[in-house]
Design a protein around this motif. Structure first.
Motif, PDB file in Angstrom:
ATOM      1  N   ALA A 110       0.884  -1.283   0.292  1.00 51.55           N
ATOM      2  CA  ALA A 110      -0.075  -0.142   0.062  1.00 51.55           C
ATOM      3  C   ALA A 110       0.715   1.212   0.134  1.00 51.55           C
ATOM      4  CB  ALA A 110      -0.969  -0.169   1.278  1.00 51.55           C
ATOM      5  N   GLU A 111       1.835   1.297   0.923  1.00 47.18           N
ATOM      6  CA  GLU A 111       2.528   2.472   0.800  1.00 47.18           C
ATOM      7  C   GLU A 111       3.457   2.835  -0.368  1.00 47.18           C
ATOM      8  OE1 GLU A 111       4.561   5.749   2.111  1.00 47.18           O
ATOM      9  OE2 GLU A 111       2.784   4.854   2.972  1.00 47.18           O
ATOM     10  N   ARG A 112       3.960   1.765  -0.933  1.00 46.53           N
ATOM     11  CA  ARG A 112       4.604   1.625  -2.175  1.00 46.53           C
ATOM     12  C   ARG A 112       3.800   2.156  -3.190  1.00 46.53           C
ATOM     13  NH1 ARG A 112       6.609  -3.506  -5.636  1.00 46.53           N
ATOM     14  NH2 ARG A 112       7.776  -2.637  -7.050  1.00 46.53           N
ATOM     15  N   SER A 113       2.380   1.673  -3.314  1.00 47.07           N
ATOM     16  CA  SER A 113       1.468   2.130  -4.246  1.00 47.07           C
ATOM     17  C   SER A 113       1.194   3.599  -4.130  1.00 47.07           C
ATOM     18  CB  SER A 113       0.199   1.286  -4.031  1.00 47.07           C
ATOM     19  OG  SER A 113      -0.837   1.896  -4.897  1.00 47.07           O
ATOM     20  N   ARG A 114       1.083   4.277  -3.224  1.00 49.47           N
ATOM     21  CA  ARG A 114       0.734   5.520  -2.816  1.00 49.47           C
ATOM     22  C   ARG A 114       2.043   6.538  -3.377  1.00 49.47           C
ATOM     23  NH1 ARG A 114      -1.784   3.870   2.137  1.00 49.47           N
ATOM     24  NH2 ARG A 114       0.252   4.096   3.221  1.00 49.47           N
ATOM     25  N   THR A 115       3.049   6.124  -2.815  1.00 45.22           N
ATOM     26  CA  THR A 115       4.344   6.884  -3.521  1.00 45.22           C
ATOM     27  C   THR A 115       4.144   6.692  -4.968  1.00 45.22           C
ATOM     28  OG1 THR A 115       5.549   5.941  -1.382  1.00 45.22           O
ATOM     29  CG2 THR A 115       6.879   6.957  -3.254  1.00 45.22           C
ATOM     30  N   THR A 116       4.382   5.380  -5.658  1.00 43.67           N
ATOM     31  CA  THR A 116       4.381   5.390  -7.084  1.00 43.67           C
ATOM     32  C   THR A 116       3.405   6.231  -7.638  1.00 43.67           C
ATOM     33  OG1 THR A 116       5.053   2.989  -6.736  1.00 43.67           O
ATOM     34  CG2 THR A 116       4.355   3.873  -8.896  1.00 43.67           C
ATOM     35  N   LEU A 117       1.965   6.310  -7.300  1.00 45.51           N
ATOM     36  CA  LEU A 117       0.914   7.204  -7.812  1.00 45.51           C
ATOM     37  C   LEU A 117       1.485   8.744  -7.750  1.00 45.51           C
ATOM     38  CD1 LEU A 117      -1.788   7.544  -8.944  1.00 45.51           C
ATOM     39  CD2 LEU A 117      -2.674   7.547  -6.734  1.00 45.51           C
ATOM     40  N   GLN A 118       1.927   9.093  -6.567  1.00 47.25           N
ATOM     41  CA  GLN A 118       2.451  10.417  -6.424  1.00 47.25           C
ATOM     42  C   GLN A 118       3.497  10.773  -7.236  1.00 47.25           C
ATOM     43  OE1 GLN A 118       3.378  10.711  -2.152  1.00 47.25           O
ATOM     44  NE2 GLN A 118       1.226  10.569  -1.525  1.00 47.25           N
ATOM     45  N   GLU A 119       4.412   9.973  -7.391  1.00 47.29           N
ATOM     46  CA  GLU A 119       5.777   9.998  -8.238  1.00 47.29           C
ATOM     47  C   GLU A 119       5.219  10.310  -9.737  1.00 47.29           C
ATOM     48  OE1 GLU A 119       8.465   6.966  -7.228  1.00 47.29           O
ATOM     49  OE2 GLU A 119       9.373   8.182  -5.687  1.00 47.29           O
ATOM     50  N   GLN A 120       4.340   9.254  -9.926  1.00 47.07           N
ATOM     51  CA  GLN A 120       4.155   9.386 -11.597  1.00 47.07           C
ATOM     52  C   GLN A 120       3.286  10.617 -12.104  1.00 47.07           C
ATOM     53  OE1 GLN A 120       5.340   7.113 -13.918  1.00 47.07           O
ATOM     54  NE2 GLN A 120       6.673   6.521 -12.492  1.00 47.07           N
ATOM     55  N   LEU A 121       2.225  10.790 -11.044  1.00 49.49           N
ATOM     56  CA  LEU A 121       1.562  12.023 -11.304  1.00 49.49           C
ATOM     57  C   LEU A 121       2.210  13.364 -11.484  1.00 49.49           C
ATOM     58  CD1 LEU A 121      -1.820  11.268  -8.883  1.00 49.49           C
ATOM     59  CD2 LEU A 121      -1.671  11.178 -11.560  1.00 49.49           C
ATOM     60  N   LYS A 122       3.406  13.276 -10.715  1.00 47.90           N
ATOM     61  CA  LYS A 122       4.393  14.518 -10.752  1.00 47.90           C
ATOM     62  C   LYS A 122       5.226  14.667 -11.908  1.00 47.90           C
ATOM     63  CE  LYS A 122       7.429  17.022  -7.715  1.00 47.90           C
ATOM     64  NZ  LYS A 122       8.211  16.928  -6.251  1.00 47.90           N
ATOM     65  N   LYS A 123       5.765  13.426 -12.346  1.00 48.31           N
ATOM     66  CA  LYS A 123       6.880  13.426 -13.282  1.00 48.31           C
ATOM     67  C   LYS A 123       6.359  13.040 -14.626  1.00 48.31           C
ATOM     68  CE  LYS A 123       9.074   8.965 -12.188  1.00 48.31           C
ATOM     69  NZ  LYS A 123      10.411   8.657 -11.767  1.00 48.31           N
ATOM     70  N   ASN A 124       5.298  11.926 -14.693  1.00 49.48           N
ATOM     71  CA  ASN A 124       4.915  11.524 -16.056  1.00 49.48           C
ATOM     72  C   ASN A 124       3.676  12.298 -16.608  1.00 49.48           C
ATOM     73  OD1 ASN A 124       4.038   9.958 -18.023  1.00 49.48           O
ATOM     74  ND2 ASN A 124       4.478   7.829 -16.919  1.00 49.48           N
ATOM     75  N   LYS A 125       3.923  13.174 -17.650  1.00 44.56           N
ATOM     76  CA  LYS A 125       2.806  13.898 -18.058  1.00 44.56           C
ATOM     77  C   LYS A 125       1.868  13.106 -18.688  1.00 44.56           C
ATOM     78  CE  LYS A 125       2.162  18.145 -21.020  1.00 44.56           C
ATOM     79  NZ  LYS A 125       2.860  19.138 -21.954  1.00 44.56           N
ATOM     80  N   ARG A 126       2.421  12.236 -19.480  1.00 44.49           N
ATOM     81  CA  ARG A 126       1.332  11.425 -20.231  1.00 44.49           C
ATOM     82  C   ARG A 126       0.518  10.485 -19.147  1.00 44.49           C
ATOM     83  NH1 ARG A 126       3.412   6.351 -23.832  1.00 44.49           N
ATOM     84  NH2 ARG A 126       1.516   5.467 -24.648  1.00 44.49           N
ATOM     85  N   PHE A 127       0.981   9.853 -18.153  1.00 42.10           N
ATOM     86  CA  PHE A 127       0.282   9.175 -17.142  1.00 42.10           C
ATOM     87  C   PHE A 127      -0.819  10.116 -16.368  1.00 42.10           C
ATOM     88  CE2 PHE A 127      -0.168   7.764 -12.801  1.00 42.10           C
ATOM     89  CZ  PHE A 127      -0.835   6.533 -13.015  1.00 42.10           C
ATOM     90  N   ARG A 128      -0.218  11.383 -16.257  1.00 40.30           N
ATOM     91  CA  ARG A 128      -1.155  12.164 -15.520  1.00 40.30           C
ATOM     92  C   ARG A 128      -2.260  12.658 -16.325  1.00 40.30           C
ATOM     93  NH1 ARG A 128       2.524  15.680 -14.523  1.00 40.30           N
ATOM     94  NH2 ARG A 128       2.174  17.072 -16.271  1.00 40.30           N
ATOM     95  N   ARG A 129      -2.232  12.937 -17.568  1.00 38.44           N
ATOM     96  CA  ARG A 129      -3.181  13.114 -18.553  1.00 38.44           C
ATOM     97  C   ARG A 129      -4.215  11.949 -18.678  1.00 38.44           C
ATOM     98  NH1 ARG A 129      -0.613  13.805 -23.099  1.00 38.44           N
ATOM     99  NH2 ARG A 129       0.032  15.891 -22.612  1.00 38.44           N
ATOM    100  N   PHE A 130      -3.581  10.941 -18.803  1.00 37.72           N
ATOM    101  CA  PHE A 130      -4.429   9.563 -18.848  1.00 37.72           C
ATOM    102  C   PHE A 130      -5.314   9.557 -17.510  1.00 37.72           C
ATOM    103  CE2 PHE A 130      -4.611   5.025 -17.384  1.00 37.72           C
ATOM    104  CZ  PHE A 130      -5.442   4.720 -18.560  1.00 37.72           C
ATOM    105  N   VAL A 131      -4.751   9.454 -16.386  1.00 38.65           N
ATOM    106  CA  VAL A 131      -5.703   9.371 -14.974  1.00 38.65           C
ATOM    107  C   VAL A 131      -6.647  10.373 -15.203  1.00 38.65           C
ATOM    108  CG1 VAL A 131      -5.342   9.455 -12.754  1.00 38.65           C
ATOM    109  CG2 VAL A 131      -3.768   8.222 -13.954  1.00 38.65           C
ATOM    110  N   ARG A 132      -6.404  11.665 -15.165  1.00 37.22           N
ATOM    111  CA  ARG A 132      -7.566  12.488 -15.468  1.00 37.22           C
ATOM    112  C   ARG A 132      -8.570  12.381 -16.541  1.00 37.22           C
ATOM    113  NH1 ARG A 132      -5.308  12.896 -11.240  1.00 37.22           N
ATOM    114  NH2 ARG A 132      -4.144  14.674 -10.541  1.00 37.22           N
ATOM    115  N   LEU A 133      -8.177  11.655 -17.481  1.00 28.62           N
ATOM    116  CA  LEU A 133      -9.089  11.477 -18.454  1.00 28.62           C
ATOM    117  C   LEU A 133     -10.106  10.359 -17.939  1.00 28.62           C
ATOM    118  CD1 LEU A 133     -10.275  11.898 -21.485  1.00 28.62           C
ATOM    119  CD2 LEU A 133      -8.505  10.133 -22.024  1.00 28.62           C
ATOM    120  N   GLN A 134      -9.535   9.191 -17.407  1.00 31.64           N
ATOM    121  CA  GLN A 134     -10.121   8.284 -16.867  1.00 31.64           C
ATOM    122  C   GLN A 134     -11.096   8.331 -15.690  1.00 31.64           C
ATOM    123  OE1 GLN A 134      -9.308   6.861 -19.835  1.00 31.64           O
ATOM    124  NE2 GLN A 134      -9.637   4.760 -18.898  1.00 31.64           N
TER     125      GLN A 134
END
Length: 333
Positions: A110-134
């Motif tokens: 769970a902790e690793r999952s939360r950290t991964t989500l925060q990191e990817q939303l911050k640095k991965n623009k493509r992932f951030r756009r995908f998540v907001r769309l979904q």
């Protein structure tokens, strides 16, 4: 001719009727909530996991870190639901129990999952756009991915409550009594393991935060392997002179006294460790501040080679410190 009065029901029959009504209500709740839970699992599996796999927006290690055993948990729910729909609650829950390890693994990640989500939303623009769309899909009802990820652990707590209620309201002569009793016990044991994992993760977060606040050679490794209890400002009352404010960090085995670095120091905003006091050797006494009032209070902490007088002008804060210190001392004796 007088009509006969109402026939009195046997107390045993009344109790059985109550059990049956509660059992039926619990079974219905288990079925309805499982359908909703499976639907939510499927939405995440389809619109997040499935599309992420197909598009390659996240590398497999990052995807695994984010979702953990989600797909396997979804499969376990798909196996359970048909049994509940047919009314085979004991058989269904007992067959579900071998999948409980998936929930323990999910909690550990769970902790690793939360950290991964925060990191990817911050640095991965493509992932951030995908998540907001979904997240904007009407199927999710305004829920964000961070709201959906804890669903399995929330459901595990529901499983415990519902399985225990079913077992308690199933008579010992019922064919699925033993199955329900075993399932309830195994689910409760899993909940306890998951709770312990969650407590350790929270403690690790506290330790990393406190370690980041401490600077200097003495501070290295001070928090390693400890359990954090409390931190805050207290006034140290010397034998003579004015009381001095110090930051205290209380762990399960030691009390750490720290002094703030001056504003112009290279590591301004951190604290320098000034003393470590072993709680196993501490004798605690409340000097004054036993009753409510605006005057605060004073605590006396006696160690083999030193005595500390700690003061607070906040009565409630001092009471919280007294309780936490008492807890730390009693755990070492």
């Amino acid at each position: 001719m007088e009509s006969p009065g109402p026939v009195a029901r046997c107390p045993v029959q009344e109790q059985r009727a109550r059990w049956e009504r509660k059992r039926a209500r619990t079974a219905r709740e288990l079925l309805e909530t499982e359908r909703r839970y499976q639907e939510q699992l499927g939405l995440v599996a389809t619109y997040f996991l499935g599309i992420l796999k197909a598009k390659g927006t996240l590398r497999p290690p990052e995807r695994q870190a984010l979702f953990g055993s989600w797909e396997l948990i979804y499969g376990a729910s798909q196996e359970l639901l048909p049994y509940l729909e047919e009314g085979y609650w004991g058989q269904g829950l007992e067959g579900f129990c071998p999948h409980l390890e998936l929930y323990t693994q999910f909690a550990a990640n769970a902790e690793r999952s939360r950290t991964t989500l925060q990191e990817q939303l911050k640095k991965n623009k493509r992932f951030r756009r995908f998540v907001r769309l979904q997240e904007g899909r009407p199927e999710f009802g305004g829920l964000q991915l961070q709201d959906l990820l804890p669903l399995p652990l929330q459901r595990l707590q529901q499983y415990e409550n519902l399985a225990n209620a079913l077992a308690e309201n199933t008579g010992p002569n019922s064919p699925d009594h033993q199955q329900l009793t075993r399932a309830a016990r195994l689910i409760s044991q899993t909940v306890q393991r998951v709770h312990a994992i969650g407590q350790k993760q929270k403690n690790d977060q506290h330790l990393r935060r406190v370690q980041a606040l401490l600077s200097g050679r003495q501070a290295k490794g001070l928090t390693s392997g400890r359990w954090f209890l409390r931190q805050g400002w207290l006034l140290v009352v010397p034998p003579s002179g004015e009381p001095r404010p110090r930051m205290f960090f209380l762990f399960s085995d030691v009390l750490l006294m720290a002094k703030p670095r001056p504003p112009l120091h290279l590591k301004s905003g951190t604290f320098a460790c000034r003393a470590l006091y072993p709680m196993a050797q501490c004798q605690l006494q409340r000097v004054f501040g036993h009753s409510g009032g605006p005057c605060g209070g004073l605590l006396s902490l006696s160690f083999p080679h030193e005595k500390l007088l700690l003061m607070s002008t906040d009565q409630e804060e001092l009471s919280r410190w007294y309780h936490s210190l008492t807890l730390a001392i009693s755990s070492k004796n």
